[in-house]
Design an enzyme around this catalytic site. Structure first.
Site, mmCIF file in Angstrom:
data_model
loop_
_atom_site.group_PDB
_atom_site.id
_atom_site.type_symbol
_atom_site.label_atom_id
_atom_site.label_comp_id
_atom_site.label_asym_id
_atom_site.label_seq_id
_atom_site.Cartn_x
_atom_site.Cartn_y
_atom_site.Cartn_z
ATOM 1 C CE LYS A 1 28.558 -63.758 -16.802
ATOM 2 N NZ LYS A 1 27.788 -62.976 -17.788
ATOM 3 N NE ARG B 1 32.461 -55.459 -23.825
ATOM 4 C CZ ARG B 1 31.195 -55.251 -24.126
ATOM 5 N NH1 ARG B 1 30.757 -54.007 -24.310
ATOM 6 N NH2 ARG B 1 30.357 -56.247 -24.230
HETATM 7 N N1 BES Z 1 30.958 -64.075 -21.163
HETATM 8 C C1 BES Z 1 29.881 -63.167 -21.242
HETATM 9 C C2 BES Z 1 29.047 -63.330 -22.510
HETATM 10 C C3 BES Z 1 28.072 -64.456 -22.491
HETATM 11 C C4 BES Z 1 26.875 -64.341 -21.829
HETATM 12 C C5 BES Z 1 28.342 -65.626 -23.162
HETATM 13 C C6 BES Z 1 25.968 -65.382 -21.812
HETATM 14 C C7 BES Z 1 27.439 -66.662 -23.154
HETATM 15 C C8 BES Z 1 26.251 -66.547 -22.476
HETATM 16 C C9 BES Z 1 30.413 -61.742 -21.224
HETATM 17 O O1 BES Z 1 31.543 -61.540 -20.463
HETATM 18 C C10 BES Z 1 29.337 -60.888 -20.643
HETATM 19 O O2 BES Z 1 29.048 -61.043 -19.493
HETATM 20 N N2 BES Z 1 28.769 -60.005 -21.450
HETATM 21 C C11 BES Z 1 27.727 -59.144 -21.030
HETATM 22 C C12 BES Z 1 28.035 -57.756 -21.516
HETATM 23 C C13 BES Z 1 27.168 -56.688 -20.926
HETATM 24 C C14 BES Z 1 27.455 -56.532 -19.457
HETATM 25 C C15 BES Z 1 27.427 -55.385 -21.656
HETATM 26 C C16 BES Z 1 26.416 -59.643 -21.640
HETATM 27 O O3 BES Z 1 26.424 -60.096 -22.783
HETATM 28 O O4 BES Z 1 25.427 -59.631 -20.936
HETATM 29 MN MN MN Z 2 31.096 -61.152 -18.452
#
Ligand code: BES
Ligand code: MN
Ligand code: ZN
Length: 499
Positions: free
Chosen positions: A279, A353
């Site tokens: 990230k 997931r």
């Molecule tokens: N924990 C995150 C989701 C999230 C993102 C929660 C921002 C709160 C704020 C999750 O693990 C994630 O990174 N999801 C990705 C999925 C994508 C890579 C398909 C997302 O939502 O960007």
């Molecule tokens: Mn994630």
């Protein structure tokens, strides 16, 4: 906080502060408000007349009673309840919380709260105790100075003419629920160097001992034997071993449907760096709350142990840290989950997931016939619904409808998004059974849900995406900013409705 119930003599309560609720546009013309108005020499009607206080939700007006005159308390707080016709039980919790925070700010240590409304006594007492307790939670655990060391230590609930046992049982339930919500919030607020998967398991275990739940912790060797290759691929890059936390509540007498077992499953990513699909630095600190779904499961199980419903419940939390490292999984890796399905990992940041895949399959293997999973799963749900609605999806419309309607009663909003075969097709992989992401920029929240659905066999299933609702960015009149313990109250209702 100590709780007490009284059914008369509100105006004589020996506390630092009195709080009374008023509906929108309510006048000081009857009942307790009228008495108080008289005893304060017309201060309440004056505040109403001057338009300083309109009775809106979250609104307060503090009256100083000096000299004390006919009331023992030196402060009197008016708390808005909003439109009389729109009143819900959960509004009482918010009003009690607002009162507790406002009087705490005015240095009151003991308060008495009275609300004249159509909500039953036991329910109103429960809501008041829960709201008072959750209103006291603060983020200052690790401050050594400037700590919020004020606290309301005594809360007196008043309901004119009520039976003592009705108030008492409501207060006890509210205390159990409020303290369990704060337990969830404390976990969600912990920094990730302190709340590792192992520490999360330890906290669950300690709590389980205290309230009388069975707790089993599966370590990585156990999980490997069970074939949980999807979950283990996420922890591969972390120095911290993954833990599967399993909490079991068994009632003394089961009055539920024969063979029914409700399973609550939570995402417990103690920190989400994204892994190799790392990230951006900005905002990454928020990812300490990526275990909020797991914290909700643990807090809900705590409340259930105290409330003792007559149905069994199993709680499963996949506690894992997602880190980049030489051993971390790579985009393009293929792993095999516990149910035998193969997964092509195309983005290591879609890790929630991957751990839930094995966690829901495990819950079903352990006998769960209805499963609710909750997870801070997608950023997309925040874009779609913001912080006011939790995204809900599922494979059984009646089950989803039930959760939405119980949520309304609990004061928690859910909004359904569709899942269908067409969406499921979009996670088909070229080289494995499925891939862990869908097409770029399309229905991100649904893609997460249909992925998890692949690991449900026969159970009725609902998925709650709490990414937007588990954390509050600003302080509210009845609660601090930060973790919200969203879904705890709805899930307690779901369990109690199954009795
Ligand atoms: N924990 C995150 C989701 C999230 C993102 C929660 C921002 C709160 C704020 C999750 O693990 C994630 O990174 N999801 C990705 C999925 C994508 C890579 C398909 C997302 O939502 O960007
Ligand atoms: Mn994630
Ligand atoms: Zn995550």
């Amino acid at each position: 906080m100590d709780f007490q119930g009284i059914s008369g003599n509100f105006t004589e309560a020996g506390v630092d502060g009195l709080a009374v609720t008023l509906f929108k546009n309510e006048k000081a013309s009857s009942g307790l408000i009228k008495d108080l108005d008289k005893l304060t020499g017309g201060q309440i009607s004056a505040v109403i007349k001057s338009d300083e206080f309109k009775g809106e939700v979250g609104e307060t007006a503090l009256l100083r009673l000096t000299p004390k005159g006919k009331l023992k308390a030196s402060r009197l707080l008016l708390v808005g309840l909003g439109d009389r016709k729109e009143l819900k039980a959960s509004d009482i919790a918010a009003a009690a919380g607002t009162a507790t925070r406002a009087l705490r700010k005015a240095n009151a240590r003991s308060i008495a709260f009275s609300s004249s409304n159509d909500i039953g006594v036991t329910e109103a007492a429960q809501q008041s105790a829960q709201g008072a307790i959750t209103s006291q939670f603060e983020l200052d655990k690790y401050k050594t100075k400037e700590k919020n060391d004020k606290a309301v230590t005594k809360f007196v609930f008043h309901s004119e003419g009520a039976k003592g046992n009705e108030i008492k049982s409501g207060l006890a339930r509210g205390q159990a629920i409020g303290e369990s919500m704060n337990f969830t919030r404390d976990l969600a607020n912990e920094p990730p160097n302190i709340l590792t998967p192992t520490e999360m398991a330890n906290r669950a275990q300690k709590m389980a001992r205290e309230v009388g739940l069975k707790c089993e912790i599966l370590d990585e060797a156990r999980m490997r034997k069970m074939g949980m290759g999807s979950l283990l691929s996420v922890s591969a890059g972390s120095e911290q071993p993954a833990k599967m936390i399993v909490l079991r509540y068994t009632p003394a007498r089961n009055t539920g449907k024969k063979g029914d077992l409700l399973g609550l499953v939570g995402k417990g990513i103690t920190f989400d760096t994204g892994g190799i699909s790392i990230k951006p630095a900005e905002g990454m600190e928020a990812m300490k709350y990526d275990m909020s779904g797991g914290a909700t499961v643990i807090g809900t199980m705590r409340a259930i142990a105290l409330l003792k419903p007559t149905v069994p419940v199993i709680g499963v939390v996949a506690a894992v840290e997602n880190m980049p490292d030489g051993k971390a999984s790579r985009p393009s890796d293929v792993v095999t989950a516990m149910n035998g399905k193969t997964v092509e990992i195309l983005n290591t940041d879609a890790e929630g997931r991957l751990i839930l895949a094995d966690a829901v399959a495990y819950a079903e293997q352990q006998g769960a016939t209805r499963i609710v999973d909750m997870a801070t799963l997608t950023g997309a749900v925040i874009i779609a619904l913001g912080d006011q609605n939790t995204g809900i999806m599922g494979n059984d419309q009646a089950f989803v409808d039930q959760i939405i309607s119980l949520g309304k009663e609990a004061g928690e909003n859910f909004w359904q998004l569709p899942v269908s075969k067409e969406y499921s097709k979009q996670i088909k992989s070229d080289i494995a059974d499925i891939k862990n992401i869908g097409p770029r920029g399309k229905a991100g929240t649904i893609m997460g849900a249909v992925f998890i659905q692949e690991f449900i066999d026969k159970a009725k299933w609902a998925h709650l995406d709490i990414a937007g609702t588990a954390w509050n960015d600003s302080v509210r009149p009845h609660q601090s900013k930060g973790p919200t313990a969203v879904a705890v109250r709805t899930l307690i209702k779901l369990v109690e409705k199954s009795q």
